[in-house]
Scaffold this active site. Structure first.
Site, PDB file in Angstrom:
ATOM      1  N   CYS A 101      -7.266  -9.652   2.021  1.00 14.07           N
ATOM      2  CA  CYS A 101      -8.188  -8.655   2.580  1.00 14.07           C
ATOM      3  C   CYS A 101      -9.571  -9.165   2.940  1.00 14.07           C
ATOM      4  O   CYS A 101     -10.067  -8.861   4.027  1.00 14.07           O
ATOM      5  CB  CYS A 101      -8.353  -7.504   1.593  1.00 14.07           C
ATOM      6  SG  CYS A 101      -6.844  -6.596   1.364  1.00 14.07           S
ATOM      7  N   LYS A 115      -9.888 -11.345   6.148  1.00 16.70           N
ATOM      8  CA  LYS A 115      -9.342 -10.580   7.287  1.00 16.70           C
ATOM      9  C   LYS A 115     -10.277  -9.424   7.652  1.00 16.70           C
ATOM     10  O   LYS A 115     -10.605  -9.226   8.829  1.00 16.70           O
ATOM     11  CB  LYS A 115      -7.956 -10.054   6.896  1.00 16.70           C
ATOM     12  CG  LYS A 115      -7.376  -9.061   7.864  1.00 16.70           C
ATOM     13  CD  LYS A 115      -6.054  -8.512   7.350  1.00 16.70           C
ATOM     14  CE  LYS A 115      -5.735  -7.228   8.030  1.00 16.70           C
ATOM     15  NZ  LYS A 115      -5.680  -6.013   7.345  1.00 16.70           N
ATOM     16  N   VAL A 129       0.829  -1.212   0.000  1.00 12.62           N
ATOM     17  CA  VAL A 129       0.000   0.000   0.000  1.00 12.62           C
ATOM     18  C   VAL A 129       0.862   1.260   0.000  1.00 12.62           C
ATOM     19  O   VAL A 129       0.607   2.214  -0.746  1.00 12.62           O
ATOM     20  CB  VAL A 129      -0.956  -0.006   1.219  1.00 12.62           C
ATOM     21  CG1 VAL A 129      -1.649   1.335   1.389  1.00 12.62           C
ATOM     22  CG2 VAL A 129      -1.979  -1.127   1.079  1.00 12.62           C
ATOM     23  N   ASN A 182     -15.236  -3.918   1.362  1.00  8.99           N
ATOM     24  CA  ASN A 182     -14.700  -5.271   1.242  1.00  8.99           C
ATOM     25  C   ASN A 182     -15.705  -6.328   1.680  1.00  8.99           C
ATOM     26  O   ASN A 182     -15.810  -7.390   1.064  1.00  8.99           O
ATOM     27  CB  ASN A 182     -13.385  -5.405   2.027  1.00  8.99           C
ATOM     28  CG  ASN A 182     -12.201  -4.988   1.168  1.00  8.99           C
ATOM     29  OD1 ASN A 182     -12.362  -4.697  -0.022  1.00  8.99           O
ATOM     30  ND2 ASN A 182     -11.023  -4.949   1.742  1.00  8.99           N
ATOM     31  N   GLU A 199      -4.934  -6.440  -6.054  1.00  9.40           N
ATOM     32  CA  GLU A 199      -3.664  -6.947  -6.571  1.00  9.40           C
ATOM     33  C   GLU A 199      -3.761  -7.201  -8.073  1.00  9.40           C
ATOM     34  O   GLU A 199      -4.790  -7.646  -8.573  1.00  9.40           O
ATOM     35  CB  GLU A 199      -3.275  -8.223  -5.835  1.00  9.40           C
ATOM     36  CG  GLU A 199      -2.892  -7.903  -4.423  1.00  9.40           C
ATOM     37  CD  GLU A 199      -2.293  -9.090  -3.701  1.00  9.40           C
ATOM     38  OE1 GLU A 199      -1.698  -9.960  -4.342  1.00  9.40           O
ATOM     39  OE2 GLU A 199      -2.444  -9.122  -2.469  1.00  9.40           O
ATOM     40  N   PHE A 257      -8.245   1.404  -1.941  1.00 10.06           N
ATOM     41  CA  PHE A 257      -9.092   0.341  -2.487  1.00 10.06           C
ATOM     42  C   PHE A 257      -8.342  -0.396  -3.592  1.00 10.06           C
ATOM     43  O   PHE A 257      -8.872  -0.632  -4.670  1.00 10.06           O
ATOM     44  CB  PHE A 257     -10.406   0.933  -3.008  1.00 10.06           C
ATOM     45  CG  PHE A 257     -11.153   1.729  -1.965  1.00 10.06           C
ATOM     46  CD1 PHE A 257     -11.920   1.088  -1.009  1.00 10.06           C
ATOM     47  CD2 PHE A 257     -11.042   3.109  -1.916  1.00 10.06           C
ATOM     48  CE1 PHE A 257     -12.588   1.815  -0.022  1.00 10.06           C
ATOM     49  CE2 PHE A 257     -11.705   3.847  -0.938  1.00 10.06           C
ATOM     50  CZ  PHE A 257     -12.478   3.195   0.008  1.00 10.06           C
ATOM     51  N   LEU A 258      -7.086  -0.709  -3.326  1.00  7.49           N
ATOM     52  CA  LEU A 258      -6.241  -1.318  -4.361  1.00  7.49           C
ATOM     53  C   LEU A 258      -6.485  -2.812  -4.446  1.00  7.49           C
ATOM     54  O   LEU A 258      -6.536  -3.483  -3.417  1.00  7.49           O
ATOM     55  CB  LEU A 258      -4.762  -1.117  -4.004  1.00  7.49           C
ATOM     56  CG  LEU A 258      -4.316   0.301  -3.669  1.00  7.49           C
ATOM     57  CD1 LEU A 258      -2.884   0.289  -3.152  1.00  7.49           C
ATOM     58  CD2 LEU A 258      -4.439   1.155  -4.912  1.00  7.49           C
ATOM     59  N   ASP A 273      10.804   3.046   5.364  1.00 12.01           N
ATOM     60  CA  ASP A 273      10.369   1.741   5.850  1.00 12.01           C
ATOM     61  C   ASP A 273      11.438   1.237   6.808  1.00 12.01           C
ATOM     62  O   ASP A 273      12.634   1.516   6.626  1.00 12.01           O
ATOM     63  CB  ASP A 273      10.189   0.761   4.685  1.00 12.01           C
ATOM     64  CG  ASP A 273       9.449  -0.490   5.112  1.00 12.01           C
ATOM     65  OD1 ASP A 273       8.246  -0.603   4.801  1.00 12.01           O
ATOM     66  OD2 ASP A 273      10.063  -1.353   5.782  1.00 12.01           O
ATOM     67  N   THR A 304      -5.708  -0.172   6.805  1.00 17.35           N
ATOM     68  CA  THR A 304      -7.092  -0.551   7.094  1.00 17.35           C
ATOM     69  C   THR A 304      -7.242  -0.758   8.603  1.00 17.35           C
ATOM     70  O   THR A 304      -6.643  -1.671   9.169  1.00 17.35           O
ATOM     71  CB  THR A 304      -7.447  -1.834   6.319  1.00 17.35           C
ATOM     72  OG1 THR A 304      -7.291  -1.551   4.927  1.00 17.35           O
ATOM     73  CG2 THR A 304      -8.871  -2.282   6.598  1.00 17.35           C
TER      74      THR A 304
HETATM   75  C1  UDX Z   1      -9.664  -6.882  -2.706  1.00 21.98           C
HETATM   76  C2  UDX Z   1     -10.537  -5.683  -3.114  1.00 21.98           C
HETATM   77  O1  UDX Z   1     -10.992  -5.881  -4.445  1.00 21.98           O
HETATM   78  C3  UDX Z   1      -9.740  -4.391  -2.998  1.00 21.98           C
HETATM   79  O2  UDX Z   1     -10.581  -3.277  -3.307  1.00 21.98           O
HETATM   80  C4  UDX Z   1      -9.222  -4.250  -1.572  1.00 21.98           C
HETATM   81  O3  UDX Z   1      -8.472  -3.060  -1.417  1.00 21.98           O
HETATM   82  C5  UDX Z   1      -8.377  -5.475  -1.227  1.00 21.98           C
HETATM   83  O4  UDX Z   1      -9.143  -6.665  -1.403  1.00 21.98           O
HETATM   84  P1  UDX Z   1      -7.793  -8.369  -3.903  1.00 21.98           P
HETATM   85  O5  UDX Z   1      -7.637  -9.102  -2.600  1.00 21.98           O
HETATM   86  O6  UDX Z   1      -6.581  -8.002  -4.675  1.00 21.98           O
HETATM   87  O7  UDX Z   1      -8.618  -7.005  -3.668  1.00 21.98           O
HETATM   88  O8  UDX Z   1      -8.659  -9.331  -4.821  1.00 21.98           O
HETATM   89  P2  UDX Z   1     -10.009  -9.337  -5.659  1.00 21.98           P
HETATM   90  O9  UDX Z   1      -9.684  -9.229  -7.082  1.00 21.98           O
HETATM   91  O10 UDX Z   1     -11.026  -8.417  -5.136  1.00 21.98           O
HETATM   92  O11 UDX Z   1     -10.482 -10.851  -5.398  1.00 21.98           O
HETATM   93  C6  UDX Z   1     -10.609 -11.391  -4.084  1.00 21.98           C
HETATM   94  C7  UDX Z   1     -10.988 -12.851  -4.168  1.00 21.98           C
HETATM   95  O12 UDX Z   1     -12.326 -13.001  -4.643  1.00 21.98           O
HETATM   96  C8  UDX Z   1     -10.125 -13.678  -5.126  1.00 21.98           C
HETATM   97  O13 UDX Z   1      -9.865 -14.940  -4.560  1.00 21.98           O
HETATM   98  C9  UDX Z   1     -10.970 -13.790  -6.368  1.00 21.98           C
HETATM   99  O14 UDX Z   1     -10.661 -14.924  -7.134  1.00 21.98           O
HETATM  100  C10 UDX Z   1     -12.358 -13.895  -5.745  1.00 21.98           C
HETATM  101  N1  UDX Z   1     -13.428 -13.471  -6.662  1.00 21.98           N
HETATM  102  C11 UDX Z   1     -13.508 -12.166  -7.061  1.00 21.98           C
HETATM  103  C12 UDX Z   1     -14.361 -14.401  -7.082  1.00 21.98           C
HETATM  104  O15 UDX Z   1     -14.305 -15.586  -6.720  1.00 21.98           O
HETATM  105  N2  UDX Z   1     -15.372 -13.978  -7.892  1.00 21.98           N
HETATM  106  C13 UDX Z   1     -15.486 -12.693  -8.314  1.00 21.98           C
HETATM  107  O16 UDX Z   1     -16.441 -12.410  -9.056  1.00 21.98           O
HETATM  108  C14 UDX Z   1     -14.517 -11.751  -7.889  1.00 21.98           C
END
Ligand code: UDX
Length: 482
Positions: A295, A298, A41, A243, A190, A187-188, A60, A154
């Site tokens: 995220c 958690k 972040v 989230n 990965e 709201f990033l 850091d 967060t």
């Molecule tokens: C998430 C939020 O999107 C982000 O805004 C926040 O800041 C951090 O948490 P991220 O953990 O990078 O981001 O992953 P994301 O792309 O949102 O997917 C999370 C999980 O949900 C993954 O395991 C993904 O495969 C799953 N997922 C997502 C699904 O199974 N179906 C979907 O339609 C979308």
């Protein structure tokens, strides 16, 4: 004077005057930015501001990380990050410094981007951010001039005001006249870090003084996005609500996927129709083996903990994590139905990260699948284009029994060789062609597609049986196989 009541506002409409008063009137200067904590972040935030032309100083605790960043290197597997880092470091817009003191001296707005890991009971561990705030506060003691400290980590509602502000005030000896404290969640996601940081869909700030709203309006004035100004607690809650809502959409879709299988229909087609309702929208409606990542689980757990402490009983929030675990068990059942009893069988597991496009394996569903399969006596052959090393470490740390039956293979074709079933856990593009040559290497030509990622040109080919999670129309194929 009436107390300042934050409200939803377009910050562009607020006055964005400089924070220091030693500037000629009428010239608007962007404040110098400090970033404490240069993990995912912190680095994203630093790069975002530096790319927009602001002067950023980052610190850091980890020496090695500072050295690497200073020479323009990072091991983050994020598209575009290395190039941008080299550029902004080269231009002198991002400077990596060796102490909180340098941050405190040089920066007018200081973002705390320190980790808030999960504790065993689901609540968040504030120790890293508390230590950071103490160090920063000590460094601020000698500083003259207004400083705004912004919590980007967060944290559950109330933390910025109840925990971080008192620590900063005590350790710096400054009060609200010289020290502002605000919240500004990120709201990033990965894999899309740079896009999310440079083109955010919204900027949410939580302030307790109008002056701080103006400072942040100025900091973000080169970003085009709707801005929402709330209290610190409000901004903190936006992050958790976002989230938890996204996680609940995925969990909901997964429950529909189990119904779709029974009803003999395809969840994708159902949810596409559902999502065409503009009140619902189309994203986060893809079924899978259960959500993972650092995220969702958690944050949902932390929110549930917090709400239960208030003696509210958040039934929907409480159901999200157990529903997600049910879906992973459902994935086990699907694999089992494709191969029968697992003892002596060989499973190829393709994709070990929590989603395609990242090497992050935190809360990846690959780990429970491996533990379950080896526990049932299967041999398991693993492949991932990027997450192998991380998964190897995770598996080692998990002390799963039967790891002697787990093998990592360098290519998908080697992973599927001799397998009774290939399971797609993360939809890496490498797997989507599933060539005939792979099928010929398998002991049985069966694929369980937990992401419904294989295109019709593959699933209709006839040389393999494809069972798609959530697709009741694909399951008669299994019966033919039996
Ligand atoms: C998430 C939020 O999107 C982000 O805004 C926040 O800041 C951090 O948490 P991220 O953990 O990078 O981001 O992953 P994301 O792309 O949102 O997917 C999370 C999980 O949900 C993954 O395991 C993904 O495969 C799953 N997922 C997502 C699904 O199974 N179906 C979907 O339609 C979308």
């Amino acid at each position: 004077m009436a107390p300042f009541v934050p409200r939803t506002a377009d910050m562009r409409t607020l006055d964005s005057s400089p924070i220091s008063s030693d500037r000629p009137a009428g010239r608007r200067r962007t404040p110098r930015i400090g970033i404490g904590g240069l993990g995912y972040v912190g680095l994203a935030t630093a790069l975002g501001f530096a790319e927009k032309g602001l002067t950023v100083t980052g610190y850091d605790l980890v020496d090695r990380l500072r050295q690497d960043l200073r020479s323009g290197r990072t091991n983050l597997a994020e598209p575009g990050v290395n190039g941008l880092l080299r550029r902004v470091v080269g231009l002198g817009r991002l400077q990596i410094v060796d102490s909180w003191q340098s941050i405190a001296d040089d920066s007018e707005v200081i973002f705390l981007c320190l980790p808030t890991p999960r504790r065993a009971n689901g609540s968040i561990d504030l120790r890293p951010i508390v230590r950071g705030a103490q160090e920063l506060g000590k460094a601020l003691r000698s500083v003259r001039g207004y400083r705004l400290v912004v919590v980007k980590s967060t944290v559950v509602p109330g933390t910025t005001e109840k925990t971080i502000r008192p620590i900063l005030e005590k350790s710096s000896g400054h009060d609200a006249r010289w020290l502002g404290v605000a919240a500004n969640p990120e709201f990033l996601a990965e894999g899309t870090m740079l896009r999310d940081v440079l083109r955010p869909e919204r900027i949410v700030v939580g302030v307790s003084a109008q002056k701080d709203a103006r400072v942040l309006a100025n900091v973000y004035r080169r970003f085009r996005a709707p801005r929402i100004v709330l209290s610190p607690r409000g901004a903190e809650l936006v992050k958790y609500a976002s989230n938890a809502f996204l996680a609940s959409r995925v969990a909901f879709t997964n429950e529909i996927s189990r119904i779709a299988e029974r009803e003999g229909v395809d969840v994708d087609r159902v949810m596409r129709a559902v999502g065409l309702d503009s009140r619902i929208g189309r994203r986060y409606l893809s079924a899978g083996p259960g959500f993972g990542g650092s995220c969702f689980e958690k944050d949902v757990r932390a929110l549930v903990q917090e709400v239960e402490r208030m003696r509210l009983h958040p039934r929907i929030l409480e159901a999200i994590v157990p529903s997600n675990a049910d879906q992973t068990r459902h994935a086990f059942d699907l694999i089992q139905s494709a191969v029968g009893p697992l003892r002596g069988r060989t499973i190829a597991l393709l994709g070990l990260s929590f989603k395609a496009g990242t090497d992050d394996v935190r809360e990846s569903r690959a780990l429970p699948i491996v533990r379950w399969a080896v526990g049932k006596g299967a041999q398991i052959r693993l492949h991932d284009p990027r997450a192998r090393a991380n998964f190897q470490r995770l598996l080692g740390a998990s002390r799963a029994r039967g790891v002697n039956r787990v093998r990592f293979l360098p290519s998908p074709i080697e992973a599927v060789s001799g397998a009774d079933v290939a399971v797609i856990q993360a939809a890496w593009p490498d797997y989507l062609g599933f060539p005939r040559a792979w099928v010929r290497k398998m002991r049985r030509p069966v694929v369980v597609d937990l992401r419904r990622a294989l295109p019709p040109s593959v699933t209709s080919r006839g040389d393999l049986v494809c069972v798609r999670l959530g697709d009741g129309t694909s399951q008669p194929a299994l019966r033919r196989l039996a």
